[in-house]
Design a protein around this motif. Structure first.
Motif, PDB file in Angstrom:
ATOM      1  N   ILE A  26       0.865  -1.118   0.005  1.00 45.85           N
ATOM      2  CA  ILE A  26      -0.137  -0.074  -0.081  1.00 45.85           C
ATOM      3  C   ILE A  26       0.900   1.380   0.121  1.00 45.85           C
ATOM      4  O   ILE A  26       0.335   2.311  -0.412  1.00 45.85           O
ATOM      5  CB  ILE A  26      -1.045  -0.003   1.236  1.00 45.85           C
ATOM      6  N   ILE A  27       2.091   1.178   0.531  1.00 49.61           N
ATOM      7  CA  ILE A  27       3.162   2.048   0.466  1.00 49.61           C
ATOM      8  C   ILE A  27       3.280   2.799  -0.995  1.00 49.61           C
ATOM      9  O   ILE A  27       3.588   4.139  -1.063  1.00 49.61           O
ATOM     10  CB  ILE A  27       4.387   1.805   1.107  1.00 49.61           C
ATOM     11  N   LEU A  28       3.148   2.081  -1.991  1.00 55.08           N
ATOM     12  CA  LEU A  28       3.054   2.308  -3.214  1.00 55.08           C
ATOM     13  C   LEU A  28       2.179   3.716  -3.624  1.00 55.08           C
ATOM     14  O   LEU A  28       2.547   4.424  -4.751  1.00 55.08           O
ATOM     15  CB  LEU A  28       2.865   1.466  -4.365  1.00 55.08           C
ATOM     16  N   PHE A  29       0.944   3.727  -2.887  1.00 55.54           N
ATOM     17  CA  PHE A  29       0.213   4.896  -3.164  1.00 55.54           C
ATOM     18  C   PHE A  29       0.401   6.094  -2.284  1.00 55.54           C
ATOM     19  O   PHE A  29       0.027   7.146  -2.564  1.00 55.54           O
ATOM     20  CB  PHE A  29      -1.381   4.527  -2.780  1.00 55.54           C
ATOM     21  N   LEU A  30       1.487   6.149  -1.489  1.00 53.71           N
ATOM     22  CA  LEU A  30       1.745   7.200  -0.394  1.00 53.71           C
ATOM     23  C   LEU A  30       2.074   8.376  -1.328  1.00 53.71           C
ATOM     24  O   LEU A  30       1.647   9.547  -1.056  1.00 53.71           O
ATOM     25  CB  LEU A  30       2.598   6.918   0.581  1.00 53.71           C
ATOM     26  N   PRO A  31       2.934   8.407  -2.364  1.00 57.69           N
ATOM     27  CA  PRO A  31       3.289   9.507  -3.017  1.00 57.69           C
ATOM     28  C   PRO A  31       2.136  10.291  -3.465  1.00 57.69           C
ATOM     29  O   PRO A  31       2.168  11.488  -3.408  1.00 57.69           O
ATOM     30  CB  PRO A  31       4.290   8.914  -4.015  1.00 57.69           C
ATOM     31  N   LEU A  32       1.352   9.350  -4.187  1.00 51.51           N
ATOM     32  CA  LEU A  32       0.262   9.978  -4.757  1.00 51.51           C
ATOM     33  C   LEU A  32      -0.639  10.776  -3.609  1.00 51.51           C
ATOM     34  O   LEU A  32      -1.145  11.867  -3.678  1.00 51.51           O
ATOM     35  CB  LEU A  32      -0.889   8.968  -5.366  1.00 51.51           C
ATOM     36  N   PHE A  33      -0.943  10.046  -2.692  1.00 57.66           N
ATOM     37  CA  PHE A  33      -1.786  10.582  -1.452  1.00 57.66           C
ATOM     38  C   PHE A  33      -1.232  11.909  -0.699  1.00 57.66           C
ATOM     39  O   PHE A  33      -1.975  12.917  -0.829  1.00 57.66           O
ATOM     40  CB  PHE A  33      -2.026   9.441  -0.295  1.00 57.66           C
ATOM     41  N   PHE A  34      -0.052  11.738  -0.592  1.00 53.29           N
ATOM     42  CA  PHE A  34       0.580  13.116   0.001  1.00 53.29           C
ATOM     43  C   PHE A  34       0.955  14.275  -0.911  1.00 53.29           C
ATOM     44  O   PHE A  34       0.996  15.357  -0.374  1.00 53.29           O
ATOM     45  CB  PHE A  34       2.142  12.555   0.692  1.00 53.29           C
ATOM     46  N   ALA A  35       0.933  14.042  -2.103  1.00 53.84           N
ATOM     47  CA  ALA A  35       1.064  14.920  -3.172  1.00 53.84           C
ATOM     48  C   ALA A  35      -0.280  15.354  -3.767  1.00 53.84           C
ATOM     49  O   ALA A  35      -0.499  16.252  -4.537  1.00 53.84           O
ATOM     50  CB  ALA A  35       1.573  14.459  -4.417  1.00 53.84           C
ATOM     51  N   GLN A  36      -1.410  15.049  -3.003  1.00 50.31           N
ATOM     52  CA  GLN A  36      -2.616  15.325  -3.188  1.00 50.31           C
ATOM     53  C   GLN A  36      -3.161  15.017  -4.787  1.00 50.31           C
ATOM     54  O   GLN A  36      -3.936  15.915  -5.329  1.00 50.31           O
ATOM     55  CB  GLN A  36      -2.978  17.039  -2.909  1.00 50.31           C
ATOM     56  N   GLU A  37      -2.642  14.074  -5.245  1.00 53.71           N
ATOM     57  CA  GLU A  37      -3.153  13.445  -6.849  1.00 53.71           C
ATOM     58  C   GLU A  37      -3.734  12.330  -6.817  1.00 53.71           C
ATOM     59  O   GLU A  37      -3.938  11.630  -7.766  1.00 53.71           O
ATOM     60  CB  GLU A  37      -1.667  13.560  -7.687  1.00 53.71           C
ATOM     61  N   ILE A  38      -4.290  11.934  -5.493  1.00 53.81           N
ATOM     62  CA  ILE A  38      -4.902  10.468  -5.471  1.00 53.81           C
ATOM     63  C   ILE A  38      -6.186  10.479  -6.343  1.00 53.81           C
ATOM     64  O   ILE A  38      -6.588   9.447  -6.792  1.00 53.81           O
ATOM     65  CB  ILE A  38      -5.340  10.069  -4.284  1.00 53.81           C
TER      66      ILE A  38
END
Length: 298
Positions: A26-38
Motif C-alpha cells: 500500500i506504500i506504493l500509493f503514498l506518494p500520490l496521497f501526500f502529493a494530493q494527486e490521488i
C-alpha cells in the motif's frame, strides 16, 4: 480424490504467496496521497498496476525465501506450516511458481504508461537486494534490518515514478525510520520465540538481546514522533497542504504507544503485519489518522 488434491495444491500455492503481506505494498500509493494527486485517474491507474505487479513480485521473493529457509522453518512453531516446509509444495513446483509470479509482475509493469525505465530498474534492484538478503545479508545483525527498510524505500520510489510525483525528503525519512522500527520489532518477536522454545528460526537472532531491542524500539519510536511533528510544522509542507496538519499528531503518538503497549506490556506477537490485521485499537488509530489527514489536505 483428484479434485481434493488439486484444491489442496491451489490453496498451498496461494498461501505460499503470503497474501497477508501484500498490505505492505500500500506504500506504493503514498506518494500520490501526500502529493494530493490521488484523484488523478491516469496516475492512479498506473500505481494500481504497479501495486498488482509488486504483489506478484514480492510473492515471488517470498517463495524464494521459503525455498531457501525450508529446513530452518521446520524448526519454527509457526513457520513449519508454510507450504514448502510442510512439503505441500515441492522445490520444483516452487521454482516454477516463482517464475510465473515474476512473469505476471512483468506483464503488469509493461502496461504502466510512463516514459521512465526506472520502474524496471527498481523492480530488478528489489529482486537482487532480496536475493542477497536471503542468501547472506539476513545473517548480519543491523544490516539485515537496513535491507528490509531499503525495500520499502524502493517501493516508495517506484510509486512516485509510476505516479509521476516528485518524492518528498520528509516522506523518505519517515518511511525509512518506520520501516526500521517495524523490522526491529520483528527481530524481537523472533528472539522471544528463541527464548521460549530454544529453536533458532533466524541464525543472527542470538546477536540481539531483549534489552537491546527494547532500547532500539524506544529510540526509533521517539525519532518517528519528532520527525512527524517537524513534518506537520514544516513551512514547505503547510504551504502546500494545510497549516492544521498538527492536529493529526495525537493519532501518530497513540499508534506508537499502542504498538509499544502490545509488545512490551501485553507481550503479544510482535509481527507488525499480524498486529495491524488483528488489533482493533491500532486499526481505529490508523483509520482516524487517515481520515483526518485526508480531510485536511483534500
Amino acid at each position: 480424490m483428484k479434485d481434493m488434491q488439486s484444491t489442496g495444491k491451489v490453496k498451498a500455492l496461494f498461501l505460499l504467496m503470503r497474501p497477508s503481506q501484500w498490505v505492505k505494498n500500500i506504500i506504493l500509493f503514498l506518494p500520490l496521497f501526500f502529493a494530493q494527486e490521488i484523484g488523478a485517474l491516469d496516475r492512479l491507474q498506473n500505481v494500481a498496476l504497479l501495486f498488482a505487479g509488486f504483489c506478484m513480485l514480492t510473492s515471488g521473493v517470498y517463495v524464494f525465501n521459503d525455498l531457501m529457509d525450508a529446513a530452518e522453518d521446520r524448526l519454527h512453531p509457526a513457520k513449519r506450516f508454510r507450504p514448502i516446509a510442510a512439503r505441500k509444495v515441492s522445490p520444483v513446483e516452487a521454482v516454477g511458481f516463482m517464475l510465473l509470479l515474476y512473469g505476471i509482475s512483468a506483464v503488469c509493469f509493461n502496461f504502466i504508461h510512463t516514459s521512465s525505465n526506472l520502474i524496471w530498474l527498481l523492480a530488478g534492484g528489489y529482486i537482487l537486494l532480496n536475493l542477497a538478503y536471503t542468501l547472506y545479508l539476513k545473517q548480519v545483525q543491523i544490516i539485515d534490518v537496513m535491507i528490509v527498510a531499503c525495500g520499502f524505500i524502493i517501493r516508495l520510489e517506484a510509486g512516485a515514478t509510476a505516479g509521476d510525483i516528485e518524492l518528498s525528503h520528509w516522506l523518505i525519512i519517515m518511511t525509512f525510520i518506520l520501516s526500521l522500527f517495524l523490522a526491529f520489532a520483528k527481530r524481537r518477536d523472533d528472539l522471544l520465540n528463541f527464548m521460549e522454545t530454544g529453536q533458532v528460526s533466524r541464525k543472527n537472532i542470538t546477536g540481539y538481546t531483549i534489552d537491546y531491542l527494547n532500547v532500539v524500539l524506544s529510540f526509533l519510536s521517539s525519532i518517528i514522533a519528532v520527525t512527524y511533528i517537524l513534518y506537520t510544522l514544516s513551512p514547505e509542507v503547510t504551504a502546500r497542504s494545510s497549516e492544521y496538519l498538527y492536529v493529526t499528531i495525537p493519532f501518530v503518538l497513540a499508534g506508537i504507544m499502542r504498538y509499544l503497549q502490545i509488545i512490551l506490556v501485553e507481550k503479544s506477537n510482535c509481527n507488525p503485519t499480524d498486529i495491524l490485521l488483528q488489533d482493533r485499537t491500532l486499526q481505529l488509530t490508523v483509520a482516524g489518522w487517515f481520515v483526518v489527514f485526508a480531510l485536511l489536505i483534500y
